[in-house]
Design a protein around this motif. Structure first.
Motif, PDB file in Angstrom:
ATOM      1  N   LEU A  19       0.815  -1.199  -0.050  1.00 43.71           N
ATOM      2  CA  LEU A  19      -0.060   0.163   0.076  1.00 43.71           C
ATOM      3  C   LEU A  19       0.719   1.306  -0.001  1.00 43.71           C
ATOM      4  O   LEU A  19       0.563   2.113  -0.759  1.00 43.71           O
ATOM      5  CB  LEU A  19      -0.818   0.084   1.266  1.00 43.71           C
ATOM      6  N   GLY A  23       1.559   3.888  -3.328  1.00 48.38           N
ATOM      7  CA  GLY A  23       1.055   5.447  -2.935  1.00 48.38           C
ATOM      8  C   GLY A  23       2.498   6.158  -3.482  1.00 48.38           C
ATOM      9  O   GLY A  23       2.201   7.280  -4.107  1.00 48.38           O
ATOM     10  N   TYR A  27       1.547   8.128  -7.390  1.00 50.33           N
ATOM     11  CA  TYR A  27       0.919   9.415  -6.537  1.00 50.33           C
ATOM     12  C   TYR A  27       0.311  10.396  -7.565  1.00 50.33           C
ATOM     13  O   TYR A  27      -0.505  11.058  -7.292  1.00 50.33           O
ATOM     14  CB  TYR A  27       1.893  10.330  -5.878  1.00 50.33           C
ATOM     15  N   LEU A  30      -4.051   9.328  -9.463  1.00 45.45           N
ATOM     16  CA  LEU A  30      -4.740   8.799  -8.303  1.00 45.45           C
ATOM     17  C   LEU A  30      -5.617   7.663  -8.540  1.00 45.45           C
ATOM     18  O   LEU A  30      -5.441   6.549  -7.586  1.00 45.45           O
ATOM     19  CB  LEU A  30      -5.670  10.029  -7.797  1.00 45.45           C
ATOM     20  N   CYS A  33      -3.245   4.478  -8.592  1.00 45.04           N
ATOM     21  CA  CYS A  33      -2.818   4.429  -7.308  1.00 45.04           C
ATOM     22  C   CYS A  33      -4.008   3.340  -6.466  1.00 45.04           C
ATOM     23  O   CYS A  33      -3.524   2.629  -5.691  1.00 45.04           O
ATOM     24  CB  CYS A  33      -2.522   5.586  -6.780  1.00 45.04           C
ATOM     25  N   LEU A  34      -5.232   4.042  -6.381  1.00 50.71           N
ATOM     26  CA  LEU A  34      -6.465   3.265  -5.660  1.00 50.71           C
ATOM     27  C   LEU A  34      -6.585   1.940  -6.060  1.00 50.71           C
ATOM     28  O   LEU A  34      -6.905   1.076  -5.600  1.00 50.71           O
ATOM     29  CB  LEU A  34      -7.592   4.347  -5.777  1.00 50.71           C
ATOM     30  N   GLN A  37      -3.777  -0.214  -4.890  1.00 49.64           N
ATOM     31  CA  GLN A  37      -3.823  -0.466  -3.480  1.00 49.64           C
ATOM     32  C   GLN A  37      -5.030  -1.331  -3.017  1.00 49.64           C
ATOM     33  O   GLN A  37      -5.075  -2.129  -2.444  1.00 49.64           O
ATOM     34  CB  GLN A  37      -4.142   0.951  -2.861  1.00 49.64           C
TER      35      GLN A  37
END
Length: 109
Positions: A19, A23, A27, A30, A33-34, A37
């Protein structure tokens, strides 16, 4: 011998690590990245539910908008979308047979 609290914390280290690394590396995008994650959270989680697939389905199109692959290799993306859908159908059928009918489908899942 390590106690159960130590083992519990150690089992979450890969999840926390991925995670944090995702990130730091992604970065600038977004949604990608989400998605990464969320994927790493699910991979290292001890429980699997259908809710996780809903998370993927919601985040994937948004993350794909910024991806070059969707514009440069649409046939490959379509192939993997079909494979994902077939896998979900198979998993759903087996999970339904197990949960609602008590069938022994664990090896197939």
């Amino acid at each position: 011998a390590p106690n159960s609290t130590t083992i519990a914390i150690l089992t979450f280290l890969p999840q926390w690590g991925t995670l944090i690394v995702a990130g730091l590396l992604f970065y600038y995008d977004l949604w990608l990245c989400l998605l990464i994650q969320t994927w790493s959270f699910v991979i290292f989680n001890k429980v699997m539910t259908a809710q996780y697939y809903l998370w993927y389905i919601l985040l994937l199109p948004i993350a794909a908008i910024n991806s070059k692959a969707i514009h440069e290799r649409p046939k490959l993306i379509l192939f993997w979308a079909i494979m994902y859908t077939l896998g979900q159908i198979n998993w759903g059928i087996q999970a339904d047979a197990f949960e609602t009918h008590g069938a022994a489908t664990i090896p197939q899942i």
